[in-house]
Design a protein around this motif. Structure first.
Motif, PDB file in Angstrom:
ATOM      1  N   GLY A 111       5.779   0.576   8.421  1.00  0.00           N
ATOM      2  CA  GLY A 111       6.088   1.278   7.690  1.00  0.00           C
ATOM      3  C   GLY A 111       6.977   1.675   7.192  1.00  0.00           C
ATOM      4  N   LEU A 121      -4.702   5.121   2.785  1.00  0.00           N
ATOM      5  CA  LEU A 121      -4.249   3.599   2.345  1.00  0.00           C
ATOM      6  C   LEU A 121      -4.949   3.562   0.922  1.00  0.00           C
ATOM      7  CD1 LEU A 121      -3.476   3.427   5.373  1.00  0.00           C
ATOM      8  CD2 LEU A 121      -2.240   1.119   4.646  1.00  0.00           C
ATOM      9  N   TYR A 157       0.722  -1.049  -0.335  1.00  0.00           N
ATOM     10  CA  TYR A 157       0.092  -0.546  -0.070  1.00  0.00           C
ATOM     11  C   TYR A 157       1.056   1.369   0.051  1.00  0.00           C
ATOM     12  CZ  TYR A 157      -3.801  -2.987   1.434  1.00  0.00           C
ATOM     13  OH  TYR A 157      -4.771  -4.211   1.540  1.00  0.00           O
ATOM     14  N   ARG A 158       0.321   2.083  -0.841  1.00  0.00           N
ATOM     15  CA  ARG A 158       0.803   3.188  -0.182  1.00  0.00           C
ATOM     16  C   ARG A 158       0.047   4.584   0.114  1.00  0.00           C
ATOM     17  NH1 ARG A 158       2.904   5.548  -6.181  1.00  0.00           N
ATOM     18  NH2 ARG A 158       0.970   5.689  -6.791  1.00  0.00           N
ATOM     19  N   GLN A 159       0.634   4.952   0.495  1.00  0.00           N
ATOM     20  CA  GLN A 159      -0.074   6.135   1.651  1.00  0.00           C
ATOM     21  C   GLN A 159       0.514   8.089   1.673  1.00  0.00           C
ATOM     22  OE1 GLN A 159      -0.743   6.082   5.480  1.00  0.00           O
ATOM     23  NE2 GLN A 159      -2.649   7.077   6.295  1.00  0.00           N
TER      24      GLN A 159
END
Lengths: 117, 116
Positions: B110, B44, B36-38
């Motif tokens: 993360g 997310l 995932y990218r946030q």
């Protein structure tokens, strides 16, 4: 259309009060799962509670409970007796059965909860 | 328990370089991992599903040649951001699912990537 909608960008709650965080979802899959995660400022994602679409009873985990209203496609998180340490971002997420078996989560935009003493 | 680690936790790199991020399941075997990218103050977004021994499945709009995913073993998936640019600066989080269990995904801590 948004798959997960969290309508409360931010909330301020007095310590020891109960708080309800709203989440509505949109899916055409008969089988799905709903999750709530807590993300403190450190960034880690902490699993709170899970509700399956076929579960007859609302999920509960300690001070957390999920108010699952399937017909309304609603999965609100209820935190009883809030504590200062509950201050964080809260994300509602959904897992759908997808073609090919991929089942990553779709997240809402989150609610920033601040507990005040 | 189910512990997922990520390395590095924080990385700063120059534009044009490649960065590799590792995701490990420490006490269970994960046939499936997710990346995932946030972006700051955002939610997310699922980038891809990483399957051990096969090619990753990318979400729409995610460039597979830019974000290379390798899941070489049951406990390790890697995400390589190739030719990184400032717009790739983000918080990258992996998660892993225990085989046969669909009720929980265990997230790593993360990796914060900053591209100068």
């Amino acid at each position: 259309a948004q798959k997960i909608t969290q309508t409360q960008p931010g909330m301020f709650v007095q310590e020891k009060e109960a708080v309800t965080l709203d989440c509505t979802y949109d899916t055409s899959d008969p089988s799905y799962g709903l999750f709530w995660y807590k993300q403190p400022s450190s960034g880690e994602m902490i699993f709170l509670i899970y509700q399956g679409s076929y579960d007859q009873q609302n999920a509960t985990e300690g001070r957390y409970s999920l108010n699952f209203q399937k017909a309304r496609k609603s999965a609100n998180l209820v935190i009883s007796a809030s504590q200062l340490g509950d201050s964080a971002m809260y994300f509602c997420a959904m897992r759908e059965a997808k073609r090919g078996g991929a089942d990553g989560l779709t997240f809402g935009k989150g609610t920033h909860l601040i507990i005040q003493p | 328990g189910a512990v997922v680690s990520q390395h590095p936790s924080r990385v700063i790199c120059k534009s044009g370089t490649s960065v590799k991020i590792e995701c490990r399941s420490l006490d269970f075997q994960a046939t499936t991992m997710f990346w995932y990218r946030q972006f700051p103050k955002q939610s997310l977004m699922l980038m891809a599903t990483s399957n051990e021994g096969s090619k990753a499945t990318y979400e729409q709009g995610v460039e597979k040649d830019k974000f290379l995913i390798n899941h070489a073993s049951l406990t390790l998936s890697t995400l390589t951001v190739t030719s990184a640019h400032p717009e790739d600066s983000s918080f990258y989080i992996c998660s892993a699912r225990k085989p046969g269990e669909y009720n929980e995904q265990f997230f790593g801590p993360g990796t914060r990537l900053t591209v100068l």
